[in-house]
Design a protein around this motif. Structure first.
Motif: not given
Ligand code: FAD
Length: 311
Positions: A19-23
């Motif tokens: 989820l951090h990587a997508v953000a």
């Protein structure tokens, strides 16, 4: 520009670092997520529900099931052609896979990003986080790893299409033998909102757990440690925070009997609030602490624990 994000998962659920990587990837362009696994449709569905994800590529085969870097890297390379950036979290998994992708694609890697300025400009820590370097690259394709704690979490609410892609054939350069998982009721160290970390001063494994566990229990915290505490076998080495350990950025980090060597602070200086307990008023840890308590940890920590319990 489109970005390919490598999902991290255990074939059942997405690891929150994705989820951090997508953000982070959303700062670069349209986001596609690759779920490479075995029996991992549930994960592809979870990835499709992340807001801002335009497409999920799902490659499913037995040899992709254990996250072997040699297999996953080849799968990424087979799909990488249309993408300007390939991005993953700088976790143990991402750090294993992504350099192989860079080598196979013969392009540059920029690692451990803490900020994405624009599509070609990135900020990353160097010298154990004492300096932040701005890196610029004009290469047509880049592979990137991001420091998860430096980026927000992408929200839910997406409905991306899932595209099944053919899996590459097995490389069989490495073989999965077994996995040993530490189970704990505590939150995972890199995801925890509160971390209670201990150093050499705890003196023994018995004292480390007798003093720190009750405080961690009352705060619902994860346990961290300095390398000296890990080397002395007070705790397992997956608790190590720092340059050669884990990078954490909780809301609250309580450093107990830790001197604050730069190799330790490299792993925790992104914490929102740092409380340090040390009997040496000149200890370096106080330089990165918001609140410092000078005194004997064996007196202070039990008092603090009791006071928190009483609230
Ligand atoms: P010490 O430096 O021995 O500090 C103990 C502290 O406890 C002292 O400040 C002392 O004043 C205090 N103290 C003692 N008794 C009490 C008491 N009763 N009450 C309160 N305070 C007390 N370290 C890491 O942590 N993480 C890393 O990832 C890491 N990577 C490294 C990589 C390299 C290449 C190298 C060379 C080193 C690395 N280190 C790492 C080691 C690092 O340099 C330090 O040696 C280590 O962090 C020290 O651990 P410590 O603070 O627990 O111990």
């Amino acid at each position: 520009m489109t970005v390919l994000v490598l999902a991290e998962h255990n074939n059942q659920a997405l690891n929150p670092v994705t989820l951090h990587a997508v953000a982070a990837a959303q700062k670069l362009g349209e986001v596609h997520v690759l779920v490479a696994g075995s029996g991992s449709l549930k994960v592809a569905e979870q990835a499709s529900q992340i807001a801002g994800v335009a497409k999920v590529l799902h490659a499913d085969a037995a040899h992709l099931g254990e996250g072997l870097a040699e297999e996953i890297a080849v799968q990424i390379v087979a799909l990488a052609e249309p993408y300007a950036h390939v991005l993953a979290a700088a976790s143990a998994f991402g750090k294993n896979v992504i350099p192989r992708v860079a080598a196979l694609l013969d392009c540059s890697q920029v690692s451990d990003l803490t900020e994405i300025v624009d599509k070609k400009t990135f900020v990353r820590p160097t010298y154990a986080g004492n300096v932040f370097t701005t890196v610029q690259s004009d290469e047509a394709k880049l592979v990137l790893t991001i420091r998860a704690s430096a980026f927000d979490v992408a929200s839910q609410g997406g409905s991306a299409e899932i595209v099944f892609v053919s899996s590459t054939s097995a490389q069989s350069l490495s073989r999965f033998v077994s996995r040993e998982l530490q189970t704990s009721d505590r939150p995972e160290l890199t995801q925890a909102r509160v971390v209670v970390a201990g150093g050499r001063a705890l003196g023994s494994a018995e004292q480390f757990s007798a003093v720190l566990n009750p405080l961690a229990d009352v705060l619902g915290a994860a346990i961290g440690a300095s390398r000296a505490a890990v080397d002395a076998e007070y705790v397992a080495n997956d608790c190590q925070v720092g340059q050669t350990g884990k990078i954490v950025a909780p809301d609250l980090y309580i450093a107990v009997g830790i001197s604050g060597a730069i190799q330790h602070t490299a792993g925790m200086q992104g914490s929102k609030t740092v409380v340090a307990i040390n009997k040496d008023p000149d200890a370096q840890i106080f330089n990165v602490a918001d609140f410092g308590i000078v005194g004997d940890l064996f007196e202070i920590v039990p008092q603090l624990t009791e006071a928190l319990k009483a609230r």
